[in-house]
Enzyme design. Structure first.
Site, mmCIF file in Angstrom:
data_model
loop_
_atom_site.group_PDB
_atom_site.id
_atom_site.type_symbol
_atom_site.label_atom_id
_atom_site.label_comp_id
_atom_site.label_asym_id
_atom_site.label_seq_id
_atom_site.Cartn_x
_atom_site.Cartn_y
_atom_site.Cartn_z
ATOM 1 C CG ASP A 30 -1.243 -21.694 -18.720
ATOM 2 O OD1 ASP A 30 -0.577 -20.839 -18.088
ATOM 3 O OD2 ASP A 30 -1.181 -22.921 -18.488
ATOM 4 C CG ASP A 34 4.766 -22.249 -16.661
ATOM 5 O OD1 ASP A 34 5.922 -21.768 -16.539
ATOM 6 O OD2 ASP A 34 3.952 -21.830 -17.514
ATOM 7 C CG ASP A 103 3.608 -28.472 -0.044
ATOM 8 O OD1 ASP A 103 3.172 -29.181 0.871
ATOM 9 O OD2 ASP A 103 3.489 -27.236 -0.086
ATOM 10 C CG ASP A 205 -0.663 -29.982 3.433
ATOM 11 O OD1 ASP A 205 -0.550 -28.751 3.336
ATOM 12 O OD2 ASP A 205 -1.769 -30.563 3.435
ATOM 13 C CD GLU A 268 0.173 -26.393 7.028
ATOM 14 O OE1 GLU A 268 -0.502 -25.368 6.860
ATOM 15 O OE2 GLU A 268 -0.190 -27.515 6.615
ATOM 16 C CG HIS A 329 0.036 -21.442 0.563
ATOM 17 N ND1 HIS A 329 1.036 -21.908 1.400
ATOM 18 C CD2 HIS A 329 -0.852 -22.442 0.480
ATOM 19 C CE1 HIS A 329 0.745 -23.137 1.781
ATOM 20 N NE2 HIS A 329 -0.392 -23.480 1.238
ATOM 21 C CG ASP A 330 -2.481 -22.066 3.918
ATOM 22 O OD1 ASP A 330 -3.082 -22.154 2.825
ATOM 23 O OD2 ASP A 330 -1.780 -22.981 4.388
HETATM 24 C C1 GLC Z 1 -2.347 -26.921 4.324
HETATM 25 C C2 GLC Z 1 -2.045 -26.067 3.126
HETATM 26 C C3 GLC Z 1 -3.305 -25.434 2.652
HETATM 27 C C4 GLC Z 1 -4.269 -26.532 2.246
HETATM 28 C C5 GLC Z 1 -4.478 -27.512 3.401
HETATM 29 C C6 GLC Z 1 -5.152 -28.769 2.944
HETATM 30 O O1 GLC Z 1 -2.783 -26.175 5.397
HETATM 31 O O2 GLC Z 1 -1.058 -25.128 3.442
HETATM 32 O O3 GLC Z 1 -3.092 -24.564 1.581
HETATM 33 O O4 GLC Z 1 -5.481 -25.991 1.844
HETATM 34 O O5 GLC Z 1 -3.263 -27.911 3.970
HETATM 35 O O6 GLC Z 1 -4.267 -29.542 2.186
#
Ligand code: GLC
Length: 536
Positions: A30, A34, A103, A205, A268, A329-330
């Site tokens: 898709d 996954d 997460d 997070d 984080e 990823h940010d």
């Molecule tokens: C954290 C995540 C990010 C997300 C944000 C809101 O910073 O790493 O990807 O957009 O939180 O949840």
């Protein structure tokens, strides 16, 4: 007590690897990665020498923020698979003697979460106080000046019940009210649900956002705001983040973890060093690893990095275990920030510093940020603030596995495009190339795991000049000298107050490995080396 005399746990000794699940491996055609896809690729991760895998959210979600907007914390989004797939993944990870970190997104839910649906249904709903609802000011304006990280106001008006609710991120991500004990208990139960299944830990997070000022005071204006920055930066989030009470919440989470065996929590937290340190808690009752993002934010400059390492090391509380990150990823990928040649030096830095390293998927093959045309942007941060180049899509593109169509990631159209050069830059090609960055990563991790001086030993800075970053890692008789040239030009290391003699064990120029060095050494541009010092 010396570091080497302490008992060290898996999350201290091992290397963590972050997977962005949408982009790792698609197994059902898709175009989106996954859980079965991850299972197929576990041997890649294992052979790299990884100890623990952290997967970004895989839970039920309308995907307004690609899974960071959760509508059921205890279920798997069908895009990623089923709970059976998850159980299979967890088992497969454990069978390979690795650990799985999930997460946890406790600050906010999706607006589709049943808790929020109830909460917004009426002012006297029992869950009304699970979120942060406020009356408008007398003139109808918002309760205060707080801004959303993703642009615009952080307050959303709810027509039906005539109040605003607070959302630090998208309006589809209402913030929970962590002052409410029922919210606390509900989220601790989410943790218990996954811990009971055998999950080894959580990456929490936006930990520093969890509690807000109880009087909801206005945030002060940021005098240093620049037009190219996100609008959120216009204010200093003094009252909307990092409130003292957050530590009580973190402590409660820690207590849940401590009631199980060897589980852990990463926080984080984007804060300056002295504030970051408070998240270790007093007497080790906070996060095991408050994420250290220094290397993401400071200039790629030897003096700057060295002084930041020293400040960080010096600020760590007693028993606080360090950690280092080059990407996630940010954030833009390390290869795009410092270039291909320096990405190798960066790998050597990450894997020789004291403390747990976290590797972002794809960095092990030097993946770069992929240019995504404006009409293909998917990230809400990019879409909400067009023109500021804030989209995080470029660092979230599919893993480049081989030179087949779509890099072996999917049989159909991938959800984000691949770079033009994936047929050259991929895992398969690099497995066959002993000089690839992948080969370097693998050897660095192996050396790190083989040598206690590197995975649990002490750190000591060595004075160096110019573009050179130098330090020692040691335990007992074993000592390693690490020399990193952070520039493209050659440089020379000839310390005045320090004499050394040893053998180069890993070099970004592998031709030099095995070579003996004494008292001084010249380095090429973009060269990094690990020298095993002779024992006295
Ligand atoms: C954290 C995540 C990010 C997300 C944000 C809101 O910073 O790493 O990807 O957009 O939180 O949840």
């Amino acid at each position: 007590m010396k570091d080497a005399e302490q008992k060290h746990l898996w999350w201290q000794e091992g290397v963590i690897y972050q997977i962005y699940p949408r982009s790792y491996q698609d197994s059902n055609g898709d175009g989106v990665g996954d859980l079965q896809g991850i299972i197929q690729r576990l041997d890649h991760i294992k052979s790299l020498g990884i100890k623990a895998i952290w997967i970004s959210p895989i839970f039920s979600s309308p995907m307004a923020d690609f899974g960071y907007d959760i509508s059921d914390y205890c279920d798997i989004h069908p895009l990623f698979g089923t709970m059976d797939d998850f159980d299979e993944l967890l088992q497969a990870v454990h069978e390979r003697d690795m650990k799985l970190i999930l997460d946890l997104v406790p600050n906010h839910t999706s607006d589709e979460h049943p808790w929020f649906k109830e909460s917004r249904s009426s002012k006297d709903n029992p869950k009304r106080n699970w979120y942060i609802w406020q009356d408008a000011n007398a003139d109808g304006s918002e309760p205060n000046n707080w801004l959303s990280v993703f642009g615009g106001s952080a307050w959303e008006w709810d027509e039906k019940t005539g109040q605003y609710y607070y959302h630090a991120f998208l309006k589809e991500q209402p913030d929970l009210n962590w002052r409410n004990p029922e919210v606390q208990e509900a989220m601790l139960n989410v943790m218990r649900f996954w811990l009971d299944k055998g999950v080894d830990g959580f990456r929490v997070d936006v930990m520093w956002h969890m509690i807000k000022d109880d009087q909801l005071r206005d945030n002060p204006v940021n005098p240093n705001y620049k037009a190219h920055q996100a609008t959120y930066e216009k204010l200093i989030p003094a009252y909307s983040t990092d409130q003292p009470e957050v530590h009580d919440i973190v402590h409660k989470m820690r207590r849940v973890l401590d009631s199980y065996d060897e589980r852990m929590m990463i926080g984080e937290i984007y804060l300056p060093i002295h504030k970051l340190m408070t998240y270790y808690g007093t007497d080790k009752n906070g996060a095991h690893l408050p994420f250290n993002f220094l290397l993401l934010s400071i200039d790629w400059d030897a003096t700057e990095i060295s002084s930041n390492i020293n400040q960080y090391e010096g600020a760590l509380p007693d028993g606080g275990w360090p950690n280092w990150v080059l990407g996630n990823h940010d954030q833009p990928r390390i290869t795009s920030r410092v270039g291909k040649a320096q990405a190798r030096v960066a790998a050597m830095l990450l894997l020789t510093l004291r403390g747990t390293p976290t590797i972002y998927y794809g960095d092990e093959i030097g993946m770069r940020d992929v240019p995504i045309p404006p009409d293909e942007i998917q990230d809400p941060q990019g879409l909400n603030m067009p023109g500021l180049n804030l989209s995080r899509d470029p660092q979230r593109t599919p893993m480049q596995w081989d030179n087949s169509e779509n890099a072996g990631f999917t049989q159909s159209k991938p959800w984000l495009r691949l770079p033009e050069d994936y047929r050259r830059v991929n895992v398969k090609a690099q497995l066959e190339d002993e000089f690839s960055i992948y080969a370097l990563y693998k050897r660095l991790i192996k050396l790190r795991q083989d040598e206690p001086a590197l995975h649990i030993g002490s750190y000591r800075p060595v004075v160096a000049t110019g573009p050179l970053l130098a330090y020692l890692r040691y335990t007992g008789e074993q000592r390693f000298l690490i020399l990193l040239n952070l520039s493209h030009k050659p440089c020379h290391f000839a310390p005045e107050h320090f004499s050394f003699e040893g053998t180069i064990v890993i070099d970004t120029l592998p031709e030099r490995e095995g070579g003996k060095v004494r008292k001084h050494v010249s380095l090429s541009g973009d060269e990094g080396m690990i020298i095993r010092l002779n024992t006295a």
